[in-house]
Structure formats: structure tokens, C-alpha cells
Design a protein around this motif. Structure first.
Motif, short mmCIF file in Angstrom:
data_model
loop_
_atom_site.label_atom_id
_atom_site.label_comp_id
_atom_site.label_asym_id
_atom_site.label_seq_id
_atom_site.Cartn_x
_atom_site.Cartn_y
_atom_site.Cartn_z
N GLU A 117 0.79 -1.22 0.00
CA GLU A 117 0.00 0.00 0.00
C GLU A 117 0.83 1.28 0.00
O GLU A 117 0.28 2.38 -0.15
CB GLU A 117 -0.94 0.01 1.22
CG GLU A 117 -1.96 -1.11 1.18
CD GLU A 117 -2.88 -1.11 2.40
OE1 GLU A 117 -2.72 -0.21 3.26
OE2 GLU A 117 -3.74 -2.00 2.49
N ARG A 121 -0.52 5.15 -1.18
CA ARG A 121 -0.70 6.14 -0.12
C ARG A 121 0.11 7.41 -0.39
O ARG A 121 -0.40 8.53 -0.29
CB ARG A 121 -0.31 5.56 1.23
CG ARG A 121 -0.49 6.54 2.40
CD ARG A 121 -0.11 5.92 3.73
NE ARG A 121 -1.03 4.87 4.11
CZ ARG A 121 -0.79 3.56 4.04
NH1 ARG A 121 0.40 3.15 3.58
NH2 ARG A 121 -1.68 2.67 4.40
N THR A 167 -9.73 7.69 2.06
CA THR A 167 -9.87 6.77 3.18
C THR A 167 -8.88 5.62 3.04
O THR A 167 -8.23 5.47 1.99
CB THR A 167 -11.29 6.21 3.25
OG1 THR A 167 -11.50 5.38 2.07
CG2 THR A 167 -12.32 7.33 3.27
N GLN A 168 -8.83 4.78 4.05
CA GLN A 168 -7.99 3.60 3.96
C GLN A 168 -8.45 2.68 2.84
O GLN A 168 -7.64 2.02 2.19
CB GLN A 168 -8.00 2.84 5.30
CG GLN A 168 -7.15 1.58 5.32
CD GLN A 168 -5.69 1.81 4.96
OE1 GLN A 168 -5.15 2.89 5.21
NE2 GLN A 168 -5.05 0.81 4.38
N LYS A 192 -6.23 1.12 -0.29
CA LYS A 192 -6.23 -0.27 -0.73
C LYS A 192 -6.58 -0.39 -2.21
O LYS A 192 -5.96 -1.17 -2.94
CB LYS A 192 -7.21 -1.08 0.12
CG LYS A 192 -6.80 -1.24 1.57
CD LYS A 192 -7.84 -2.05 2.34
CE LYS A 192 -7.39 -2.23 3.80
NZ LYS A 192 -8.41 -2.98 4.59
#
Length: 406
Positions: A146, A150, A164-165, A169
Motif C-alpha cells: 500500500e 498512499r 480513506t484507507q 487499498k
């Protein structure tokens, strides 16, 4: 503002100078004419370096080739932007396997420095050095790393706060499948890469290209890049109104970098905001060595490194931080040391007015009363030792606020 001081200001911000004699070349011309010149300067093309993993500072190596380009009086805004993008889309030789990969990325940044941001982001996202630096090489869709996704969002495009997370992903899945072999060749493996649509910031993506397109289409990206370039070139954060104006320019230009840079440079705030940020070590060293008459690449690299900044070696993925830490009092001794036995000492010592000679050489055309008084007192105290006086005056000039700030 005095004409020469205005010219010096433009050159400090848009090049790695001004170098001795350069301001005088613009006699009779104002800051606007100088902006025209640096914007129109031809992009430099450094010769292909010798790739020696054991010789960081060789004149013929990657560092040497780049430092020579920075120190070229013909360099304009393009060269300054190459440095800017290196601090934005960072990769470090500390982690990247070879100088060949680092130079390939450097060439990529040089190609797109004043071009289109979307094309730059597309190219650098699957660049070999970046894939190694952000652990994207070898990432597979079933268990993606990731890190690449990111940082692409947080530091390179939209900035923090809107993803968001789950978006991280999704980006990681779509960025998977890229590899860098032992020879530095980049390839995409369909078997380990992504084959299904995933949702990123409300849109469907499958590939790395899709990810970059989604991020570049976001209005946050135009604001993020405009804000960072404004801080770099003007030396202070843009107001909300000004940032909105610049983001609109960038968006309407379809993320072409040149119109954004030109909008920043031609706004009155650019000429008004003098000495509002430090000259970062690479900028200061390049200019100071020219003032001292030193052309030794190894000396330049050693001094930059000692001050905390080395080309091709950013400290982390966020690059070098802005701020006044770069002009901490503790750095003054290291800076002044360049003046010891500098090749131009004799020239300054022989001048009819050594103070004015050293100010002119350092492109200080608007010294504060404090700086001018300190220089005059120094010259008087050492009047019977002309060479010692010249060395001391040189040290004073390159450590003065008028030289250490941009």
C-alpha cells in the motif's frame, strides 16, 4: 525597489544565482524583463554521466552533471523546477539500486519540469526508481503493497484529508503488477497485476494510469500543487483567495505547469516578497561557490551534505522540509569556511573599495544598514591586512541575511 536589487531577487528565486556579473548584464531592465528571460531560457541537457556507485561526487557522475547545470549562468526557471520536482516526486539513491535508475528518473523530471503535470505524474508513477523507492516493484494484486498508493495521494497529488484507507487499498490494487529487473528494466506482468475494477474516490479504476487520472482530475490536486509551487517561488503561503486563483489557472490550463509558474512569477506578490524564505543548502552552496570562485564539485557536494541537503538523497518520501531550520546559527561557521583561501580573495583585496566589490560579487544591492556598517567596520579594522580583510568580508557577505535568504 532598486533596479539591481529587483533583478537579483528574480534571479535568486528562479535560478541558482545570481552569479557574479549576471545582474549587471540586465542593466537598464526591470524585474519583468528578467522574468521574461528566465522563463524563455532554453532547457539545459546535461551530458550522460559516468555511473560509478563508489563515486558520489565525481565531476562526471550524476551529482556532478546536475550541479554543473545548476551553476550554468544560462539556466533559467526550467532548471529550478527540475530541483523542485526532485523534492516533490522524491526518490533516493540510498534505497534505489543503481545510479542508472536515478538518472533515468532525473531525465524524466527534466523532460516534464515545465510540461504537463498529468503526464509527469503518469510517467513517474511507473518509473523504475520510484517503483523501488515506494515498494511498488513486485507488488501483486492479491496482496498489494500500500505504500506506493498512499504516498501518491498524500504527498504527490491530492494531499491529506479526502481519501480513506479503502481508497489506499484500491489504489494499491490498481498499481500492482509492475516490476524492475536486475538491469533496471521496468515491465508490467498481467498475471500479478490487477484485472478487476475497484473504486477509488468514487470512480472505477483498473490500472496505474486510471489511478493517476482520477487523482489529477480532483480539484484538490490543482490546489495542492499550486500551493507548493507558490511557497517555493514566492517564499510564503498563498492566501485562500490567491490559491483559488492559481488553482483555477492550473485547472483551465489542463494542468500545464508553465502557465501556473508564469501566473506566480508575474503577480505583484512575487517581486514584493523579498527575503521571505531561506536559500536552501543546494541553492546557497551553488551561489556561494560562484561568489568565492570555487568550481570543485566535490567541495560543493561536501558542503551541501554538511548543511543537510544532497541531490539524489532526499531524507524521506516527503522530501526536504521548508522553514528556517536551514539557516540555524550553527551553520554559520560551515558557511563562512568557504571564504578561507577562496580564489577571489586577491581580486577583492585589490579593489579600490573592497566592501562594494564583495557586495557586488554576492549580488547584495540592498544591504541593511547593519550589514553595511559591519562590513565597513571590518574593512577598517583590517585595513593593514588587505587579504585578511578580503577573506573576512567575503565570509560576512555569504553569511549575511541578504545572501542566506531568498
Amino acid at each position: 525597489m532598486d533596479e539591481s536589487a529587483a533583478v537579483a531577487h528574480v534571479l535568486r528565486r528562479t535560478t541558482f544565482g545570481p552569479f557574479p556579473g549576471r545582474v549587471e548584464e540586465f542593466a537598464g531592465r526591470g524585474g519583468g524583463d528578467v522574468i521574461d528571460t528566465v522563463l524563455g531560457a532554453k532547457a539545459l541537457e546535461p551530458a550522460t554521466p559516468v555511473f560509478d556507485e563508489d563515486e558520489d561526487a565525481a565531476a562526471s557522475g550524476p551529482v556532478g552533471r546536475w550541479l554543473k547545470a545548476m551553476a550554468d549562468p544560462a539556466a533559467g526557471v526550467h532548471e529550478k523546477l527540475v530541483w523542485f520536482w526532485h523534492g516533490h516526486f522524491t526518490s533516493s539513491h540510498d534505497k534505489v539500486d543503481t545510479w542508472e535508475l536515478m538518472w533515468q528518473q532525473h531525465t524524466l523530471l527534466r523532460k516534464h519540469a515545465m510540461g504537463n503535470f498529468r503526464e509527469l505524474a503518469q510517467a513517474v508513477t511507473v518509473d523504475g526508481a520510484m517503483l523501488q523507492w515506494l515498494d511498488g516493484a513486485g507488488s501483486v494484486a492479491d496482496a498489494p503493497n500500500e505504500n506506493h498508493g498512499r504516498e501518491l495521494m498524500e504527498l504527490f497529488t491530492v494531499g491529506r484529508g479526502i481519501y480513506t484507507q479503502q481508497d489506499v487499498k484500491a489504489a494499491a490494487v490498481a498499481l500492482s503488477g509492475w516490476n524492475v529487473d536486475d538491469h533496471g528494466a521496468v515491465s508490467f506482468d498481467p498475471d500479478s497485476g490487477n484485472r478487476r475494477a475497484v473504486e477509488l474516490l468514487g470512480r472505477q479504476v483498473i490500472s496505474a494510469r486510471d489511478v493517476v487520472d482520477v487523482l489529477c482530475d480532483r480539484p484538490e490536486t490543482a490546489r495542492f500543487i499550486a500551493a507548493k509551487l507558490h511557497l517555493f517561488l514566492v517564499g510564503q503561503a498563498a492566501s485562500e483567495q490567491r490559491l483559488g486563483e492559481l488553482a483555477a489557472v492550473f485547472t483551465q490550463a489542463r494542468l500545464e505547469i508553465r502557465p501556473l509558474v508564469e501566473a506566480i512569477l508575474r503577480h505583484p506578490s512575487f517581486l514584493e516578497a523579498r527575503y521571505t524564505r531561506p536559500r536552501y543548502p543546494v541553492e546557497w552552496v551553488t551561489a556561494a561557490l560562484a561568489v568565492c570562485g570555487i568550481t570543485d564539485v566535490a567541495k560543493a557536494f561536501e558542503t551541501m551534505t554538511g548543511l543537510g541537503q544532497s541531490p539524489f538523497y532526499p531524507p524521506n518520501v516527503a522530501g526536504w522540509p521548508p522553514g528556517n531550520r536551514w539557516i540555524a546559527p550553527g551553520t554559520s561557521v560551515a558557511r563562512a569556511a568557504l571564504a578561507v583561501e577562496a580564489p577571489v580573495i586577491a581580486e577583492i583585496a585589490d579593489a579600490s573599495d573592497p566592501v562594494e566589490a564583495v557586495f557586488r560579487r554576492a549580488a547584495i544591492y540592498d544591504p541593511t544598514p547593519e550589514t553595511r556598517t559591519a562590513a565597513r567596520d571590518l574593512a577598517f579594522a583590517l585595513r593593514r591586512e588587505p587579504r585578511q580583510a578580503a577573506s573576512a568580508l567575503l565570509a560576512l557577505a555569504i553569511t549575511a541575511p541578504e545572501f542566506t535568504l531568498a
